[in-house]
Design a protein around this motif. Sequence first.
Motif, PDB file in Angstrom:
ATOM      1  N   UNK A  57       0.852  -1.198   0.000  1.00  0.00           N
ATOM      2  CA  UNK A  57       0.000   0.000   0.000  1.00  0.00           C
ATOM      3  C   UNK A  57       0.883   1.241   0.000  1.00  0.00           C
ATOM      4  N   UNK A  58       0.239   2.395  -0.062  1.00  0.00           N
ATOM      5  CA  UNK A  58       0.958   3.661   0.100  1.00  0.00           C
ATOM      6  C   UNK A  58       0.805   4.220   1.505  1.00  0.00           C
ATOM      7  N   UNK A  59       0.194   3.466   2.405  1.00  0.00           N
ATOM      8  CA  UNK A  59       0.030   3.924   3.781  1.00  0.00           C
ATOM      9  C   UNK A  59      -0.903   5.107   3.927  1.00  0.00           C
ATOM     10  N   UNK A  60      -1.827   5.241   2.971  1.00  0.00           N
ATOM     11  CA  UNK A  60      -2.633   6.457   2.910  1.00  0.00           C
ATOM     12  C   UNK A  60      -3.627   6.599   4.052  1.00  0.00           C
ATOM     13  N   UNK A  61      -3.933   5.503   4.751  1.00  0.00           N
ATOM     14  CA  UNK A  61      -4.872   5.578   5.871  1.00  0.00           C
ATOM     15  C   UNK A  61      -4.156   5.642   7.210  1.00  0.00           C
ATOM     16  N   UNK A  62      -2.861   5.940   7.201  1.00  0.00           N
ATOM     17  CA  UNK A  62      -2.071   5.827   8.415  1.00  0.00           C
ATOM     18  C   UNK A  62      -1.912   7.083   9.236  1.00  0.00           C
ATOM     19  N   UNK A  63      -2.360   8.237   8.716  1.00  0.00           N
ATOM     20  CA  UNK A  63      -2.209   9.491   9.452  1.00  0.00           C
ATOM     21  C   UNK A  63      -3.595  10.088   9.673  1.00  0.00           C
ATOM     22  N   UNK A 117      -4.694  12.788  10.873  1.00  0.00           N
ATOM     23  CA  UNK A 117      -4.889  14.219  10.609  1.00  0.00           C
ATOM     24  C   UNK A 117      -4.668  14.600   9.149  1.00  0.00           C
ATOM     25  N   UNK A 118      -4.420  13.614   8.290  1.00  0.00           N
ATOM     26  CA  UNK A 118      -4.127  13.905   6.889  1.00  0.00           C
ATOM     27  C   UNK A 118      -4.973  12.989   6.018  1.00  0.00           C
ATOM     28  N   UNK A 119      -5.766  13.584   5.124  1.00  0.00           N
ATOM     29  CA  UNK A 119      -6.654  12.798   4.263  1.00  0.00           C
ATOM     30  C   UNK A 119      -5.834  11.855   3.372  1.00  0.00           C
ATOM     31  N   UNK A 120      -6.400  10.712   3.022  1.00  0.00           N
ATOM     32  CA  UNK A 120      -5.645   9.727   2.247  1.00  0.00           C
ATOM     33  C   UNK A 120      -5.051  10.256   0.950  1.00  0.00           C
ATOM     34  N   UNK A 121      -5.751  11.131   0.239  1.00  0.00           N
ATOM     35  CA  UNK A 121      -5.221  11.615  -1.037  1.00  0.00           C
ATOM     36  C   UNK A 121      -3.990  12.494  -0.851  1.00  0.00           C
ATOM     37  N   UNK A 124       5.544  10.073  12.235  1.00  0.00           N
ATOM     38  CA  UNK A 124       5.939  10.089  13.644  1.00  0.00           C
ATOM     39  C   UNK A 124       5.314  11.278  14.373  1.00  0.00           C
ATOM     40  N   UNK A 125       5.308  12.447  13.732  1.00  0.00           N
ATOM     41  CA  UNK A 125       4.771  13.639  14.384  1.00  0.00           C
ATOM     42  C   UNK A 125       3.269  13.523  14.626  1.00  0.00           C
ATOM     43  N   UNK A 126       2.581  12.762  13.776  1.00  0.00           N
ATOM     44  CA  UNK A 126       1.151  12.528  14.010  1.00  0.00           C
ATOM     45  C   UNK A 126       0.915  11.457  15.066  1.00  0.00           C
TER      46      UNK A 126
END
Length: 240
Positions: free
Chosen positions: A49-55, A57-61, A200-202
């Motif tokens: 995956x691209x890890x898009x669901x991992x943060x 506070x940041x939308x996947x796109x 890490x910061x998230x």
Amino acid sequence: MTDQLEPMPEDWQRALAIVAHPDDLEYGCAAAVATWTDAGREVSYVIVTSGEAGIDTLAPDRSGPVREQEERASAAVVGVTNVEFLGHPDGVIEYGTALREDLAAAIRRHRPELVVTLNFDDTWAGTHWNTPDHRAVGRAVLDAVGDAGNRWIFPDTDAEPWNGVRWVAVAGVDSPTHAVDVTDGLERGVRSLMEHRAYIEALTDEDPEAYARGLIEGFARDEAKRFGGRPAVTFRLYPR
């Protein structure tokens, strides 16, 4: 007396590391990769995956491109220049023939002797439930190694069958069999995790360097007691 681990095999030239997410290899395994590339071995990464669901506070796109960039920078720290992303959806990877085919195709392209993946047991250390992505990918890796060598399974991949994988090494398990002395690669293992700054910061309010150093050096010290006192990255090794 703690049972001592065997050293990892060294009579190989090409390795392929296959994991679910950007950062999976950096949480403890990258120091071993640095040690291998220092010895002149070729290591490539395939990230499912691209890890898009991992943060949170940041939308996947927006998160996906950030995490891909961080992973490429992280890989470069330990001497890896070939990083591929397969584009499966983060958090909902499904074990099945579609995943096996993508992984078999990657193994055929890269033609590794050693394949590395991450803990696919149900738990971490018997207490923390493992994620569905880790479980699906790790088990599919083992199966895809066999698929890659069988010309009648997934016959339409671009690359020819490859039956040259000699071992699969699984990092992050609580019942390892082998280890790598990472004395010389440990600092770069720390710095490779630090490249995942947005993640890490998230994740924590702790300083990213203190966070990365505490984890990676702590893992290596903890494993040293099973490897002659040397800082180590450990693996469960499956020979073929």
